[in-house]
Every structure is written in structure tokens, then in C-alpha cells.
Design an enzyme around this catalytic site. Structure first.
Site, mmCIF file in Angstrom:
data_model
loop_
_atom_site.group_PDB
_atom_site.id
_atom_site.type_symbol
_atom_site.label_atom_id
_atom_site.label_comp_id
_atom_site.label_asym_id
_atom_site.label_seq_id
_atom_site.Cartn_x
_atom_site.Cartn_y
_atom_site.Cartn_z
ATOM 1 N N GLU A 164 0.839 -1.200 0.000
ATOM 2 C CA GLU A 164 0.000 0.000 0.000
ATOM 3 C C GLU A 164 0.876 1.253 0.000
ATOM 4 O OE1 GLU A 164 -1.540 1.744 3.546
ATOM 5 O OE2 GLU A 164 -1.203 -0.118 4.659
ATOM 6 N N VAL A 202 -5.597 0.295 2.618
ATOM 7 C CA VAL A 202 -5.689 -1.166 2.531
ATOM 8 C C VAL A 202 -6.836 -1.558 1.605
ATOM 9 C CG1 VAL A 202 -6.290 -3.252 3.829
ATOM 10 C CG2 VAL A 202 -4.604 -1.648 4.747
ATOM 11 N N ALA A 260 -13.441 1.137 5.990
ATOM 12 C CA ALA A 260 -13.889 0.526 4.734
ATOM 13 C C ALA A 260 -13.061 -0.697 4.378
ATOM 14 C CB ALA A 260 -13.806 1.544 3.604
ATOM 15 N N ASP A 261 -11.923 -0.901 5.048
ATOM 16 C CA ASP A 261 -11.116 -2.096 4.800
ATOM 17 C C ASP A 261 -11.964 -3.360 4.976
ATOM 18 O OD1 ASP A 261 -9.041 -0.286 4.631
ATOM 19 O OD2 ASP A 261 -8.022 -0.964 6.452
ATOM 20 N N LYS A 266 -4.411 -2.137 15.303
ATOM 21 C CA LYS A 266 -3.849 -1.393 16.423
ATOM 22 C C LYS A 266 -4.789 -1.449 17.630
ATOM 23 C CE LYS A 266 -0.947 1.874 13.868
ATOM 24 N NZ LYS A 266 -1.237 1.490 12.475
#
Length: 306
Positions: free
Chosen positions: A27, A108, A143-144, A161
Site C-alpha cells: 500500500e 488497505v 472501509a477495509d 492497532k
């Protein structure tokens, strides 16, 4: 090479795909927005070099002057790293970025979509986006997650995280039908830390097992992603005591200051960087490097199945 979706594939990536050789997508948001300058430029070139050293073709993904690209030449890679006007692009942003000729770094979600569209099946990143704390009120979810529900790509990451709601993120991935497997771990990694308190249903020990799962998904006609959760080695992770103290303090400070919604994540990340004396940044970089190494092994195993 431009397909019907007008995604331009670099010559190196095109040749590798045509020959059935291993390719790993990277990315560009990490480069443009996730790391400070000029460290980001150094890391961007190192990650690509790391893949090449492992016999894998790197395919950094970005949008350059409105054109989605899978595989960047060096000037474009450095442009993503150096230009402060590079915007952040998720899937929803791709049409308008193309229409207006903007240059942007892909998240991502956007990286997964563009890479999968041209046949790249393995993607290495740092951590996934997920469900944010307090999402029951804010509906703040990356939205990943929804993109991975409909995108056939294998994403190697270090979990999410700890500033996110890890449990809710795993629940959403399950609901969306995204396969999650631990790579030599039975617990979901916490990005800064090798483990969280959340157990995983599936564990693999070798890259060939991931490749076999990819083949099985294809045989079943599935279109969802496979998330390979690879924990950072203990010696490279953040000190657990420091992590827990900083997280507790950061959450309390955010609450005291009335920081809510989308403002919470950048505040927490900034607090981690400051309160750990920059150690969280080094952990971030180490996590990406570790994921790239695992992704390279998976990509080679996948190429061997062809």
C-alpha cells in the site's frame, strides 16, 4: 498495460504475473501518510528491495495523475513519498480521483481492490483498519472490512492497532465472511504487541498451508479475502507495560478533551508516538517489514501451486 478498468500495471509486475512468478502488493498510504518524512522514503525503497531480495516482485499501488497503478517506477514512488499534496484514497475515492486527475495514496481497501483486479493475490501491510472504539454511537468503521468481504486477496498484517475495538473488529470480519488465520499463533496480534486476549479459530504454520487455503477458496468460488495475522516477534514489539499505560492515558485524555469520532484515532496515534519517545514508530516499521517477509513466503508458495 491497461485493462478494461484502466488500471496500469508496470512492466515488471505484468511480466511476473504472466510468468506465474511471485508478486506482493504494497500500500502507498503508509508511505504518504503513515510515516514521517524523510523516513517514509527510506522505508518505501527498503520494502521493495526486501521483496526483490526474497525473489518476489513488489507491486506498490497508488493513483498517479488520476491513473490507478499497480507497480510504481522510482520517480512515482518518490513522488508519493515526498509530495505533501498526495491525498488519501479509499475505494469510494477512486472514481473522483480518476475523474479529477488527482494523485493519491491507496489505503488497505483501495490497494486490495486494485491489486486483485489485475491478478495480484498477496498483499502485505502493517495493520488492518477496523471498528473504532465507540462505534456504537459514531458508526465509525474502516472501509477495509467491507472491501475485504468481496475481494479475493490474501492480506498479511499484524492484526489491528490496540487503539481500535479489537473484539468488535473480529466480530465484523466473521459476519462479513472474511477468513482470518493466525500465522504461527493462536491469538490475534495487537500490532504493537504480539498477542491480544482474543483467540483465533484457525492457525497455520507454513506458507504452503496459506497457499492451499487460497486454492480451496478458489475451488469453492469464494470472493472474500483471507487475512493472515502475523505477530511481531517479541523482541521487536512495544514493551507491554508501556503500551498499556500509554493506551489508558491516551483514552482518558481523549475523553477529558471531548475528542470523538474520526478525531480519536489520529489523537491516539500522536499520543503513542509522543509518550513512547518514538518507539511506536519503530514498532510500526518493524511490523511492516515482518509482514512483508511472511507475504513473500506466501507469494512464493502460491506461485508454486500454479
Amino acid at each position: 498495460m491497461a485493462g478494461r478498468s484502466n488500471i496500469v500495471v508496470s512492466a515488471a509486475v505484468r511480466q511476473a504475473l504472466a510468468a506465474g512468478e511471485p508478486v506482493v502488493a504494497l500500500e502507498s498510504t503508509l508511505i504518504a501518510h503513515g510515516l514521517p518524512r524523510p523516513r517514509n522514503r527510506e522505508v518505501a525503497t527498503q520494502l521493495e528491495a526486501q521483496l526483490r531480495e526474497q525473489g518476489v516482485t513488489p507491486a506498490t499501488v497508488a493513483v498517479i495523475d488520476g491513473v490507478p497503478r499497480v507497480g510504481l517506477d522510482n520517480p512515482d514512488l518518490l513522488r508519493i513519498a515526498d509530495d505533501p499534496h498526495v491525498v488519501k484514497l479509499s475505494v469510494r475515492d477512486l472514481p473522483i480521483a480518476r475523474a479529477t486527475g488527482r494523485t493519491g495514496a491507496t489505503t488497505v481497501a483501495a490497494t486490495s481492490l486494485l491489486a486483485a483486479r489485475v491478478g495480484v493475490r498477496v498483499f502485505a501491510t502493517g495493520g488492518l483498519g477496523g471498528v473504532h472504539r465507540g462505534a456504537g454511537d459514531s458508526y465509525d468503521e474502516s472501509a477495509d472490512l467491507v472491501t475485504l468481504a468481496t475481494t479475493p486477496i490474501t492480506v498479511v498484517c499484524a492484526g489491528v492497532k490496540s487503539i481500535l475495538d479489537v473484539g468488535a473488529t473480529l466480530e465484523r470480519l466473521e459476519t462479513l465472511g472474511v477468513t482470518v488465520v493466525g500465522y504461527r499463533t493462536s491469538t490475534f496480534p495487537g500490532f504493537y504487541l504480539p498477542h491480544t486476549s482474543y483467540d483465533l479459530d484457525w492457525r497455520v504454520s507454513e506458507p504452503a498451508q496459506v497457499a492451499a487455503a487460497m486454492s480451496a477458496a478458489d475451488d469453492l468460488g469464494l470472493r472474500n479475502a483471507i487475512v493472515v495475522a502475523a505477530p511481531l516477534p517479541v523482541e521487536l514489539a512495544l514493551d507491554p507495560g508501556l503500551h498499556d499505560r500509554v493506551l489508558a492515558d491516551a483514552l482518558a485524555w481523549a475523553s477529558e478533551r471531548g475528542i470523538r469520532g474520526k478525531s480519536v484515532t489520529p489523537f491516539l496515534l500522536e499520543t503513542f508516538h509522543r509518550e513512547t519517545g518514538g518507539a511506536s514508530l519503530e514498532v510500526n516499521i518493524n511490523a511492516v517489514r515482518n509482514n512483508v517477509a511472511v507475504a513473500a513466503d506466501v507469494a512464493r508458495a502460491w506461485a508454486a501451486t500454479g
